[in-house]
Motif scaffolding. Structure first.
Motif, short mmCIF file in Angstrom:
data_model
loop_
_atom_site.label_atom_id
_atom_site.label_comp_id
_atom_site.label_asym_id
_atom_site.label_seq_id
_atom_site.Cartn_x
_atom_site.Cartn_y
_atom_site.Cartn_z
N UNK A 72 72.55 34.82 62.90
CA UNK A 72 72.31 33.41 63.20
C UNK A 72 71.69 32.67 62.01
N UNK A 73 70.63 33.24 61.45
CA UNK A 73 69.92 32.54 60.37
C UNK A 73 70.82 32.31 59.16
N UNK A 74 71.50 33.36 58.72
CA UNK A 74 72.35 33.23 57.53
C UNK A 74 73.51 32.27 57.76
N UNK A 75 74.09 32.32 58.96
CA UNK A 75 75.24 31.46 59.22
C UNK A 75 74.85 29.98 59.19
N UNK A 76 73.76 29.64 59.83
CA UNK A 76 73.34 28.23 59.84
C UNK A 76 72.81 27.79 58.48
N UNK A 77 72.22 28.72 57.74
CA UNK A 77 71.77 28.37 56.39
C UNK A 77 72.97 27.96 55.54
N UNK A 78 74.07 28.69 55.67
CA UNK A 78 75.28 28.29 54.95
C UNK A 78 75.77 26.92 55.41
N UNK A 79 75.81 26.68 56.70
CA UNK A 79 76.35 25.42 57.23
C UNK A 79 75.60 24.23 56.65
N UNK A 80 74.28 24.27 56.70
CA UNK A 80 73.49 23.11 56.26
C UNK A 80 73.50 22.97 54.74
N UNK A 81 73.45 24.07 54.00
CA UNK A 81 73.49 23.95 52.53
C UNK A 81 74.88 23.50 52.07
N UNK A 82 75.93 23.96 52.74
CA UNK A 82 77.28 23.56 52.35
C UNK A 82 77.52 22.09 52.65
N UNK A 83 76.99 21.61 53.78
CA UNK A 83 77.11 20.18 54.09
C UNK A 83 76.44 19.34 53.01
N UNK A 84 75.30 19.81 52.53
CA UNK A 84 74.60 19.08 51.45
C UNK A 84 75.40 19.12 50.16
N UNK A 85 76.06 20.25 49.89
CA UNK A 85 76.86 20.36 48.66
C UNK A 85 78.05 19.41 48.68
N UNK A 86 78.67 19.23 49.84
CA UNK A 86 79.79 18.29 49.93
C UNK A 86 79.33 16.87 49.60
N UNK A 87 78.20 16.47 50.15
CA UNK A 87 77.66 15.13 49.85
C UNK A 87 77.36 14.99 48.37
N UNK A 88 76.77 16.03 47.78
CA UNK A 88 76.45 15.98 46.35
C UNK A 88 77.70 15.92 45.50
N UNK A 89 78.75 16.64 45.89
CA UNK A 89 80.02 16.63 45.16
C UNK A 89 80.62 15.24 45.18
#
Length: 473
Positions: A327-344
């Motif tokens: 659970x922890x690792x999966x949601x960590x990816x989801x939120x960090x990846x969402x932030x990376x898309x915005x930054x891109x």
């Protein structure tokens, strides 16, 4: 009203081999050819089904279906690679789509037809059709060949029956209908197939579905390379397991924060309900979940339901065999990846100087690391390929698509692609005979391609009803 094609009727090329093959197969000419592209996702992996934006571009490679209608209510579906993909025939009123491992290729065609039939008033009036399918998108490569096949089939059915859907409507229809085969995707693949524009990447937003252009730096090109490991996400439980793990994590956070949780399925829904920033959501994940996997009993206790109810009511059939969940690792990816898309996106909007280009590359590589370590959807061959890309001058590289095999994409300086391709051939593909065999088809430079469209034969132009402006790309 017939769907539109960018205010312009596209024509068969002289000597079109698919048109000729269709005539040889069915004894008469095709009425039109439907075209739907594959895609490469530049960044935003495994977050579309959580409601977050993604940033793909369409490939020039596509799925194409030559089509004619018939009055027998029968479907006849064939493939130009008939030695590998067997013919199918059946009634259009009885679309038999089976969930399970390794679905037959024609099941994806049926998904597209079924999606259209579920969205018209009189589905029993749909015409029978003859299809001849040609695939230019490498299968099981993370380039959305199966979703492109679903989209192309839906577009062909729409055109043959002179129905009218917008591109966004068809994208939503196909995203839903592909779930008939058992894949719980989020809609990115279908959206970019219908909404793409040549020369432009797209930021795809969901709920509601919309897209906006993203101008990529002019001094870069993108190289796609196949790892040699094929992965059909409908043939294993890996993809649906990640969907389930993320959903369970979201629901536990909803319970802890006194929200109604049973209908809460997407991380973005939760974030909106809590009115927290992405950084705050990451902190919440870190303070709520331990790093080790969760058992069924732990999850049922946190959700305050029985293990039996959890198993029967909140886990899809494809993941009911699981007994532990990350659970922890999966949601960590989801939120960090969402932030990376915005930054891109923000970096692209800020211009294309060298520092900006390198920032884009860093975001791509960080995405791969997160996919590898937190979402655990990479594989040794993909990791080796990405490492080789980075060592040979790529600004950034990452797996693209669901993962567990398939392709990697690298962003490299324009003008350096020939040297870069030679390095990949020598360092990855020429190591063994199998790699040398697939090298030419497994490695290519790409630019943003056009979205789904319909091509008419040259002799049929007088009979084509022209579309209204901007109804279909």
């Amino acid at each position: 009203m017939m769907i539109g094609i960018d205010n312009e009727v596209r024509r068969f090329k002289e000597g079109n081999h698919l048109e000729k093959a269709f005539t040889e197969k069915y004894g008469h000419a095709a009425e039109f050819i439907a075209v739907a592209p594959g895609r490469v996702n530049l960044i935003g992996e495994h977050i579309d089904y959580h409601g977050y934006s993604v940033l793909p571009m369409a490939l020039s490679q596509s799925i194409r279906i030559a089509v004619s209608s018939n009055d027998s209510s029968q479907l006849h579906i064939s493939n130009t690679s008939g030695d590998k993909y067997k013919d199918y025939s059946g009634s259009i009123s009885d679309l038999d789509i089976k969930k399970g491992s390794a679905p037959s290729w024609h099941q994806y065609v049926l998904c597209g037809i079924k999606g259209v039939s579920e969205n018209v008033k009189n589905s029993e009036d749909l015409l029978g059709m003859n299809f001849l399918v040609e695939g230019q998108v490498p299968p099981n490569a993370g380039l959305s060949s199966s979703s492109a096949l679903v989209c192309c089939s839906a577009l062909a059915t729409t055109q043959a029956n002179k129905l009218s859907f917008t591109p966004s409507e068809l994208a939503s229809i196909c995203a839903s209908s592909e779930r008939h085969i058992g894949t719980e995707g989020g809609g990115m693949d279908q959206a970019i197939s219908f909404l793409a524009e040549e020369g432009k990447a797209k930021l795809i937003d969901f709920d509601p579905l919309k897209s906006s252009n993203v101008v990529l730096p002019q001094q870069v090109v993108f190289v796609v390379a196949h790892s040699g490991v094929e992965m059909n996400k409908a043939a294993t439980a890996d993809f649906n397991t990640r969907v389930a793990e993320g959903r369970l994590g979201v629901q536990i956070l909803a319970v802890i924060n006194n929200l109604e949780w049973k209908s809460m399925k997407k991380a973005k829904e939760l974030q909106k309900a809590l009115k927290r920033s992405t950084k705050e959501m990451l902190a919440l994940v870190a303070e709520t979940f331990h790093e080790e996997p969760y058992s069924l009993s732990e999850i049922s206790d946190l959700l305050e339901i029985s293990a039996e109810d959890l198993h029967s009511q909140h886990l899809s059939a494809s993941v009911q065999h699981l007994r532990s969940f990350e659970l922890r690792k999966r949601l960590r990816h989801v939120f960090t990846e969402a932030a990376r898309v915005e930054a891109f996106r923000d970096t692209c909007e800020g211009g294309g100087d060298l520092s900006g280009v390198q920032s884009l590359g860093d975001l791509m590589h960080d995405s791969h690391v997160s996919c590898r370590d937190d979402y655990e959807c990479s594989c040794p061959e993909l990791d080796e390929l990405v490492d080789l890309m980075m060592k040979n001058g790529a600004y950034g590289a990452r797996l693209t698509g669901a993962g567990w095999g398939g392709c990697a994409v690298a962003m490299v300086a324009k003008g350096s692609e020939d040297v870069f391709l030679r390095c990949l051939k020598k360092g990855f593909y020429e190591k063994d005979e199998e790699g040398r065999k697939r090298m030419d088809d497994a490695l290519f430079v790409t630019a943003p391609g056009a979205g789904a469209h319909v091509v008419f034969p040259r002799d049929d132009l007088d009979n084509v009803e022209l579309p209204p402006p901007n109804n279909f790309y």
